[in-house]
Scaffold this motif. Sequence first.
Motif: not given
Length: 64
Positions: A40-64
Amino acid sequence: MSVASFPPEAKAPTCYGPRVRALAVSLVVGQHLPYARTAEVLRDMLATPVSTGAICAMVAEASK
């Protein structure tokens, strides 16, 4: 008209750059926001939807 090539990190139809990815990870990991609220925050800030699945993948990638 100006034409430029895609940046090397743009490898899929919908790509988010390193700053968006870092912000998403920071909101989830650093600020302890739930994935849905982060979307929701990213959608509001960027005016584009970012799915929770994409965010999950971003977190997983960052943890590596």
